[in-house]
Design an enzyme around this catalytic site. Structure first.
Site, short mmCIF file in Angstrom:
data_model
loop_
_atom_site.label_atom_id
_atom_site.label_comp_id
_atom_site.label_asym_id
_atom_site.label_seq_id
_atom_site.Cartn_x
_atom_site.Cartn_y
_atom_site.Cartn_z
N SER A 138 57.18 154.22 69.97
CA SER A 138 57.99 155.39 69.60
C SER A 138 57.08 156.36 68.87
O SER A 138 56.08 155.94 68.27
CB SER A 138 59.11 154.93 68.66
OG SER A 138 59.61 156.00 67.88
N TYR A 151 62.21 151.02 61.15
CA TYR A 151 62.04 151.04 62.62
C TYR A 151 60.62 151.48 62.95
O TYR A 151 59.92 150.84 63.75
CB TYR A 151 63.06 152.02 63.22
CG TYR A 151 62.90 152.27 64.70
CD1 TYR A 151 63.34 151.33 65.63
CD2 TYR A 151 62.33 153.46 65.17
CE1 TYR A 151 63.20 151.57 67.00
CE2 TYR A 151 62.20 153.70 66.52
CZ TYR A 151 62.62 152.76 67.44
OH TYR A 151 62.48 153.00 68.78
N1 LIG Z 1 66.09 155.88 73.15
C1 LIG Z 1 65.24 156.40 72.28
O1 LIG Z 1 65.49 157.47 71.67
C2 LIG Z 1 63.92 155.73 72.02
C3 LIG Z 1 62.92 156.46 71.36
C4 LIG Z 1 61.71 155.85 71.09
C5 LIG Z 1 61.47 154.55 71.49
N2 LIG Z 1 62.47 153.85 72.12
C6 LIG Z 1 62.18 152.46 72.44
O2 LIG Z 1 62.38 152.28 73.83
C7 LIG Z 1 62.75 150.92 74.08
C8 LIG Z 1 63.96 150.91 75.00
O3 LIG Z 1 65.03 151.57 74.33
P1 LIG Z 1 66.23 152.25 75.11
O4 LIG Z 1 66.38 153.61 74.56
O5 LIG Z 1 66.08 152.04 76.55
O6 LIG Z 1 67.42 151.38 74.49
P2 LIG Z 1 68.68 150.62 75.16
O7 LIG Z 1 69.23 151.44 76.27
O8 LIG Z 1 69.56 150.26 74.03
O9 LIG Z 1 68.00 149.33 75.76
C9 LIG Z 1 67.47 148.35 74.90
C10 LIG Z 1 67.15 147.13 75.73
O10 LIG Z 1 66.60 146.12 74.89
C11 LIG Z 1 67.27 144.89 75.16
N3 LIG Z 1 67.25 144.06 73.97
C12 LIG Z 1 67.63 144.37 72.71
N4 LIG Z 1 67.51 143.32 71.90
C13 LIG Z 1 67.03 142.31 72.67
C14 LIG Z 1 66.71 140.95 72.42
N5 LIG Z 1 66.83 140.42 71.20
N6 LIG Z 1 66.25 140.19 73.45
C15 LIG Z 1 66.13 140.71 74.70
N7 LIG Z 1 66.43 141.98 75.00
C16 LIG Z 1 66.89 142.76 73.99
C17 LIG Z 1 68.68 145.30 75.57
O11 LIG Z 1 69.26 144.32 76.40
P3 LIG Z 1 70.42 143.29 76.00
O12 LIG Z 1 71.31 143.96 75.01
O13 LIG Z 1 71.06 142.97 77.32
O14 LIG Z 1 69.67 142.13 75.43
C18 LIG Z 1 68.38 146.54 76.40
O15 LIG Z 1 68.06 146.17 77.72
C19 LIG Z 1 63.00 150.28 72.72
O16 LIG Z 1 61.88 149.50 72.38
C20 LIG Z 1 63.13 151.46 71.79
O17 LIG Z 1 62.71 151.13 70.49
C21 LIG Z 1 63.68 154.40 72.40
#
Ligand SMILES: NC(=O)c1ccc[n+]([C@@H]2O[C@H](COP(=O)([O-])OP(=O)(O)OC[C@H]3O[C@@H](n4cnc5c(N)ncnc54)[C@H](OP(=O)(O)O)[C@@H]3O)[C@@H](O)[C@H]2O)c1
Length: 268
Positions: A138, A151
């Site tokens: 991030s 975070y």
């Molecule tokens: N969206 C943003 O603004 C943003 C910005 C910067 C970085 N990111 C990073 O991008 C990545 C993906 O985020 P996203 O925005 O796509 O979020 P998301 O739509 O909430 O997806 C998160 C994913 O992580 C999985 N997950 C969470 N906890 C887990 C666990 N304990 N074991 C296995 N799987 C787990 C969830 O699956 P289940 O619930 O099915 O386990 C889901 O598939 C993350 O690392 C996040 O920190 C996101």
């Protein structure tokens, strides 16, 4: 068939958001993709859109044994592994003083240790094929940001791990890269934690632009194709970081973020 034909990828966080969109794009380019997350129904729905290219792997990234077993299962079915995209993660927005140590541990367990577990399990196979390891970090893992101290520090830890691993793996021909986006339009917004570990009742309003997930997918695929060490969304932010370090001390990192996050005028 695209340029990932014959490749095998493992994507954590494949049930939603960035991981899911990346998995779909990779399958479209011909890769076989191991889809790992906790929610089986969501993973099966993703796999059903992949024309037989998706293999569902239900596991929690905090469970080291389960991760080892699932990676072994994927490799025994596919014969090897070329690409890891470690996208599983959870978010927290809260001032440090309001965040309990249990919540801090949970963030580190999922975001940092979760990536450690999957990297450890995938690395021996990826080494054999001189493939790619990609961590989804991030911009808060590059630039300290108010209310993202916890975070962000989980992502700073990831950055440090992958930067060092990249150097360790240079002679082995393994590509190691970090993808760092700003705010992205995914379901993550609806599960952001407060300092007490409960989800915010109303999703926090992003103080900066919300980027489409497609932009992230494009950057991740380019990062892998060009074997780059990093990619960011938005891309121009790398120049702001450079300017911040060289020419405008404290401007981006302090004044701009204090303005955007509502910390102007408070006692320093
Ligand atoms: N969206 C943003 O603004 C943003 C910005 C910067 C970085 N990111 C990073 O991008 C990545 C993906 O985020 P996203 O925005 O796509 O979020 P998301 O739509 O909430 O997806 C998160 C994913 O992580 C999985 N997950 C969470 N906890 C887990 C666990 N304990 N074991 C296995 N799987 C787990 C969830 O699956 P289940 O619930 O099915 O386990 C889901 O598939 C993350 O690392 C996040 O920190 C996101």
């Amino acid at each position: 068939m695209g340029n990932l034909s014959g490749k095998v990828a493992l994507i954590t966080g494949a049930s939603s958001g960035i991981g899911k969109a990346t998995a779909l794009a990779m399958a479209e380019q011909g890769a076989t993709v191991g889809l790992l997350a906790r929610r089986q129904d969501a993973l099966e729905s993703v796999a059903s859109q992949m024309g037989g290219k998706g293999l569902v792997l239900v596991a929690d990234v905090t469970d080291e044994n389960a991760i080892q077993e699932n990676v072994a299962q994927l490799v025994s079915k596919t014969g090897g592994l070329d690409i890891l995209v470690a996208a599983a993660g959870i978010s927290l927005k809260a001032p440090f003083v309001e965040t309990t140590t249990d919540t801090i541990r949970r963030i580190m367990e999922v975001n940092y240790m979760g990536t450690v577990h999957v990297t450890k399990a995938a690395l021996p196979h990826i080494r054999e094929r001189k493939g790619s390891l990609v961590a989804v970090s991030s911009l808060t893992g590059r630039q300290a940001t108010p209310e993202y101290s916890v975070y962000g520090s989980s992502k700073f830890a990831l950055q440090g791990l992958y930067d060092a691993l990249r150097i360790e793996m240079l002679r082995e021909g393994v590509h190691v890269g970090v993808f760092s986006p700003g705010f992205v339009d995914t379901p993550l917004r609806y599960s952001v934690l407060q300092g007490n570990g409960l989800v915010h009742e109303k999703p926090p309003v992003p103080p900066l632009r919300l980027w489409p997930v497609e932009t992230c997918v494009k950057k991740i695929l380019e990062l892998i194709r060009k074997r780059k060490k990093e990619a960011m969304v938005p891309g121009f932010v790398r120049y702001l970081f450079a300017l911040n370090d060289l020419v405008l001390p404290d401007w981006v990192s302090d004044y701009y973020l204090r303005y955007k996050f509502g910390y102007l005028g408070r006692n320093r």
